[in-house]
Design an enzyme around this catalytic site. Structure first.
Site, PDB file in Angstrom:
ATOM      1  N   CYS A   8      -6.210   1.339   5.405  1.00 18.29           N
ATOM      2  CA  CYS A   8      -6.803   0.091   5.884  1.00 18.29           C
ATOM      3  C   CYS A   8      -6.286  -0.177   7.301  1.00 18.29           C
ATOM      4  CB  CYS A   8      -6.432  -1.066   4.957  1.00 18.29           C
ATOM      5  SG  CYS A   8      -4.683  -1.548   5.052  1.00 18.29           S
ATOM      6  N   HIS A  30       0.835  -1.193   0.000  1.00 22.14           N
ATOM      7  CA  HIS A  30       0.000   0.000   0.000  1.00 22.14           C
ATOM      8  C   HIS A  30       0.875   1.251   0.000  1.00 22.14           C
ATOM      9  CE1 HIS A  30      -3.808  -2.113   1.706  1.00 22.14           C
ATOM     10  NE2 HIS A  30      -3.365  -2.653   0.581  1.00 22.14           N
ATOM     11  N   CYS A  60      -2.405  -0.760   7.488  1.00 17.39           N
ATOM     12  CA  CYS A  60      -1.665   0.502   7.401  1.00 17.39           C
ATOM     13  C   CYS A  60      -1.876   1.340   8.655  1.00 17.39           C
ATOM     14  CB  CYS A  60      -2.060   1.272   6.147  1.00 17.39           C
ATOM     15  SG  CYS A  60      -1.476   0.480   4.638  1.00 17.39           S
ATOM     16  N   GLU A  65       0.784   3.876   1.859  1.00 21.17           N
ATOM     17  CA  GLU A  65       1.212   4.247   3.212  1.00 21.17           C
ATOM     18  C   GLU A  65       2.406   3.410   3.642  1.00 21.17           C
ATOM     19  OE1 GLU A  65      -3.411   4.161   3.293  1.00 21.17           O
ATOM     20  OE2 GLU A  65      -1.788   3.163   2.210  1.00 21.17           O
TER      21      GLU A  65
END
Length: 141
Positions: A96, A68, A99, A70
């Protein structure tokens, strides 16, 4: 947020393009976009594993070749020895739960996002950790 949008254009995910920027004291510390790790073939070459397996959005994050945005922003900061504790994350999408846990432990104090992401657990953890989370309006500092 404009920088996060620009960074998202580098995403290699076939499902969603996400960009993230970590800022502290009005300085950009790190950026990240979603996609496969360095030296791995992109999903445009291999196909989307999640799509092939019929995995719905927001579930079974481990069944993906990519990271991801992040996560990549945190990794880039660590790789270059940059302390992001006390920083603010600007992201094109809400994080999410995976993260969220990483951002909490990295010391991020605020998350500003453009588009929502249905993950109640992430919201609960941010609230418990007293991390401010808000939708981008253009007036954030």
């Amino acid at each position: 947020m404009e920088i996060a949008r620009l960074v998202s254009s580098r995403a290699t995910c076939l499902r969603r393009s996400v960009g993230a920027v970590i800022v502290k004291d009005k300085n950009v510390l790190s950026t990240g976009y979603n996609g496969t790790p360095a030296r791995l073939r992109h999903c445009c070459e291999t196909g989307c594993l999640r799509q092939q397996l019929g995995v719905p959005s927001g579930e079974r994050h481990e069944l993906c070749r990519g990271l991801h945005a992040e996560q990549n922003a945190i990794i880039q900061a660590a790789k270059h020895g940059i302390n992001i504790a006390g920083g603010v994350l600007y992201c094109t999408h809400a994080p999410c739960a995976i993260c969220a846990k990483m951002l909490i432990n990295a010391g991020i104090v605020k998350v500003v996002y453009l588009e929502g992401y249905a993950d109640d657990l992430a919201a609960e953890m941010f609230a418990e950790a007293a991390i401010e989370v808000c939708v981008f309006t253009g007036t954030e500092q």
